[in-house]
Design a protein around this motif. Sequence first.
Motif, mmCIF file in Angstrom:
data_model
loop_
_atom_site.group_PDB
_atom_site.id
_atom_site.type_symbol
_atom_site.label_atom_id
_atom_site.label_comp_id
_atom_site.label_asym_id
_atom_site.label_seq_id
_atom_site.Cartn_x
_atom_site.Cartn_y
_atom_site.Cartn_z
ATOM 1 N N ILE A 1 -19.041 -9.989 33.487
ATOM 2 C CA ILE A 1 -17.918 -9.572 34.310
ATOM 3 C C ILE A 1 -18.092 -8.075 34.568
ATOM 4 O O ILE A 1 -18.555 -7.341 33.695
ATOM 5 C CB ILE A 1 -16.543 -9.874 33.675
ATOM 6 C CG1 ILE A 1 -16.379 -9.189 32.310
ATOM 7 C CG2 ILE A 1 -16.340 -11.376 33.556
ATOM 8 C CD1 ILE A 1 -14.973 -9.345 31.724
ATOM 9 N N VAL A 2 -17.747 -7.648 35.775
ATOM 10 C CA VAL A 2 -17.910 -6.228 36.119
ATOM 11 C C VAL A 2 -16.706 -5.762 36.904
ATOM 12 O O VAL A 2 -16.297 -6.382 37.884
ATOM 13 C CB VAL A 2 -19.209 -5.979 36.924
ATOM 14 C CG1 VAL A 2 -19.284 -6.834 38.169
ATOM 15 C CG2 VAL A 2 -19.357 -4.496 37.277
ATOM 16 N N ASN A 3 -16.113 -4.678 36.442
ATOM 17 C CA ASN A 3 -15.021 -4.040 37.179
ATOM 18 C C ASN A 3 -15.618 -2.969 38.077
ATOM 19 O O ASN A 3 -16.379 -2.110 37.620
ATOM 20 C CB ASN A 3 -13.996 -3.414 36.232
ATOM 21 C CG ASN A 3 -12.899 -2.689 36.994
ATOM 22 O OD1 ASN A 3 -13.008 -1.499 37.262
ATOM 23 N ND2 ASN A 3 -11.854 -3.416 37.354
ATOM 24 N N VAL B 1 -19.214 -17.935 34.093
ATOM 25 C CA VAL B 1 -18.886 -17.083 32.947
ATOM 26 C C VAL B 1 -18.223 -17.919 31.864
ATOM 27 O O VAL B 1 -17.812 -19.058 32.084
ATOM 28 C CB VAL B 1 -17.948 -15.924 33.369
ATOM 29 C CG1 VAL B 1 -18.579 -15.110 34.487
ATOM 30 C CG2 VAL B 1 -16.579 -16.440 33.782
ATOM 31 N N SER B 2 -18.092 -17.327 30.677
ATOM 32 C CA SER B 2 -17.457 -18.009 29.554
ATOM 33 C C SER B 2 -15.958 -18.170 29.795
ATOM 34 O O SER B 2 -15.364 -17.458 30.615
ATOM 35 C CB SER B 2 -17.675 -17.213 28.270
ATOM 36 O OG SER B 2 -16.981 -15.974 28.328
ATOM 37 N N ASP B 3 -15.363 -19.090 29.055
ATOM 38 C CA ASP B 3 -13.912 -19.266 29.142
ATOM 39 C C ASP B 3 -13.194 -17.976 28.768
ATOM 40 O O ASP B 3 -12.185 -17.615 29.375
ATOM 41 C CB ASP B 3 -13.459 -20.397 28.212
ATOM 42 C CG ASP B 3 -13.871 -21.773 28.720
ATOM 43 O OD1 ASP B 3 -14.228 -21.892 29.907
ATOM 44 O OD2 ASP B 3 -13.841 -22.729 27.922
ATOM 45 N N GLU B 4 -13.714 -17.274 27.774
ATOM 46 C CA GLU B 4 -13.101 -16.020 27.326
ATOM 47 C C GLU B 4 -13.134 -14.971 28.427
ATOM 48 O O GLU B 4 -12.142 -14.266 28.667
ATOM 49 C CB GLU B 4 -13.831 -15.518 26.087
ATOM 50 C CG GLU B 4 -13.182 -14.334 25.406
ATOM 51 C CD GLU B 4 -13.891 -13.989 24.111
ATOM 52 O OE1 GLU B 4 -13.284 -14.206 23.040
ATOM 53 O OE2 GLU B 4 -15.043 -13.518 24.153
ATOM 54 N N ALA B 5 -14.270 -14.875 29.122
ATOM 55 C CA ALA B 5 -14.400 -13.910 30.218
ATOM 56 C C ALA B 5 -13.435 -14.242 31.345
ATOM 57 O O ALA B 5 -12.798 -13.356 31.933
ATOM 58 C CB ALA B 5 -15.834 -13.893 30.733
ATOM 59 N N GLN C 1 -8.266 -13.235 34.129
ATOM 60 C CA GLN C 1 -6.995 -13.791 34.602
ATOM 61 C C GLN C 1 -5.813 -13.007 34.052
ATOM 62 O O GLN C 1 -4.837 -12.733 34.758
ATOM 63 C CB GLN C 1 -6.879 -15.261 34.179
ATOM 64 C CG GLN C 1 -5.676 -15.978 34.795
ATOM 65 C CD GLN C 1 -5.888 -16.254 36.271
ATOM 66 O OE1 GLN C 1 -6.866 -16.896 36.662
ATOM 67 N NE2 GLN C 1 -4.970 -15.778 37.101
ATOM 68 N N CYS C 2 -5.903 -12.631 32.782
ATOM 69 C CA CYS C 2 -4.811 -11.912 32.132
ATOM 70 C C CYS C 2 -4.556 -10.575 32.816
ATOM 71 O O CYS C 2 -3.407 -10.223 33.115
ATOM 72 C CB CYS C 2 -5.121 -11.703 30.653
ATOM 73 S SG CYS C 2 -3.836 -10.819 29.748
ATOM 74 N N GLY D 1 -1.189 -15.003 42.560
ATOM 75 C CA GLY D 1 -1.221 -16.405 42.186
ATOM 76 C C GLY D 1 -2.598 -16.996 42.053
ATOM 77 O O GLY D 1 -2.759 -18.156 41.658
ATOM 78 N N HIS D 2 -3.633 -16.214 42.373
ATOM 79 C CA HIS D 2 -5.022 -16.714 42.306
ATOM 80 C C HIS D 2 -5.374 -17.143 40.883
ATOM 81 O O HIS D 2 -5.003 -16.498 39.909
ATOM 82 C CB HIS D 2 -5.977 -15.627 42.775
ATOM 83 C CG HIS D 2 -7.406 -16.022 42.747
ATOM 84 N ND1 HIS D 2 -7.997 -16.753 43.751
ATOM 85 C CD2 HIS D 2 -8.393 -15.799 41.821
ATOM 86 C CE1 HIS D 2 -9.273 -16.957 43.454
ATOM 87 N NE2 HIS D 2 -9.526 -16.397 42.293
ATOM 88 N N GLN D 3 -6.127 -18.223 40.783
ATOM 89 C CA GLN D 3 -6.644 -18.698 39.493
ATOM 90 C C GLN D 3 -8.154 -18.550 39.478
ATOM 91 O O GLN D 3 -8.854 -19.081 40.349
ATOM 92 C CB GLN D 3 -6.260 -20.162 39.266
ATOM 93 C CG GLN D 3 -4.752 -20.396 39.167
ATOM 94 C CD GLN D 3 -4.153 -19.707 37.954
ATOM 95 O OE1 GLN D 3 -4.607 -19.890 36.819
ATOM 96 N NE2 GLN D 3 -3.111 -18.904 38.190
ATOM 97 N N PHE D 4 -8.647 -17.836 38.499
ATOM 98 C CA PHE D 4 -10.098 -17.589 38.403
ATOM 99 C C PHE D 4 -10.818 -18.776 37.755
ATOM 100 O O PHE D 4 -10.233 -19.538 37.018
ATOM 101 C CB PHE D 4 -10.350 -16.316 37.601
ATOM 102 C CG PHE D 4 -9.929 -15.073 38.342
ATOM 103 C CD1 PHE D 4 -10.791 -14.431 39.194
ATOM 104 C CD2 PHE D 4 -8.631 -14.575 38.206
ATOM 105 C CE1 PHE D 4 -10.396 -13.303 39.891
ATOM 106 C CE2 PHE D 4 -8.225 -13.451 38.900
ATOM 107 C CZ PHE D 4 -9.113 -12.815 39.742
#
Length: 265
Positions: free
Chosen positions: A95-97, A120-124, A129-130, A262-265
């Motif tokens: 993941i990259v910001n 990506v992993s579930d954690e990523a 999302q958070c 409302g987007h879901q990643f």
Amino acid sequence: MHFGTQKLKLKEPQRDRMRAACSFNAQVLDMVRSRLQPGVTTEEIDNWVHTYTLDHGHTPACLGYLGFPKSCCTSVNDVICHGIPGPYRLQEGDIVNIDLTSIVDGWHGDQSETFLIGEVSDEARQVTQCSFDALYAAIDALQPNCRISEIGKAIVAVARQFKFSVVQEYVGHGLGRQFHQEPSIPHYPTPESRLQRLAPGICFTIEPMINVGGRNTTLDRGDGWTVRTKDGTLSAQFEHTILMTEDGPEILTLTADGPQKGHQF
């Protein structure tokens, strides 16, 4: 970050200048989005931002700011913020910001977005999302003359739902002709933020940094900029520039192609 003392309440012509700066900044981010893929180096991302901004007659605000050496920030995986673009190649699962700020006719537009590189992993996915949900929860909590602490309260509530932590050392900020100015926008409630209010005409950023593990950070002594999670866990961030109007918050940095509320990643 160093904050100027200016706390400018923008009048309508000035608000339009901010809208223009932020609209261009969002355009730059969409340009990057269209080119991002595994194998791209963070240096290439910086070159895209630098060239595109100059080709349109504007200025990348990060370049040279307090000595920062590049035109944008690229923060990968456990890097919370202020990552310096370089030879690192983005890999599947990263993941990259990407944090961009443009100066358009003397006014600043500022935003960032965390991108998922391939699968990506579930954690990523969850930490991304958070941070995204926390940003929009904070925006939804705003109304004219509300306390700044409403922002932090909303962000902390979302982080707790995910069982993640909120970085405290790095905050949002006022924005206008200066890159960083008052008011300071902490992403958790503070005594000062409970006293300060957001009057119509104030322009500012909200940029929650969310860590999978603890909230503690560490600064890279080698480059003096790169901020990482102290425990090496993943971190994600989203940022918008907000104008408080007489009718409520206006998001100035909405992208045409990026995730919307409302987007879901």
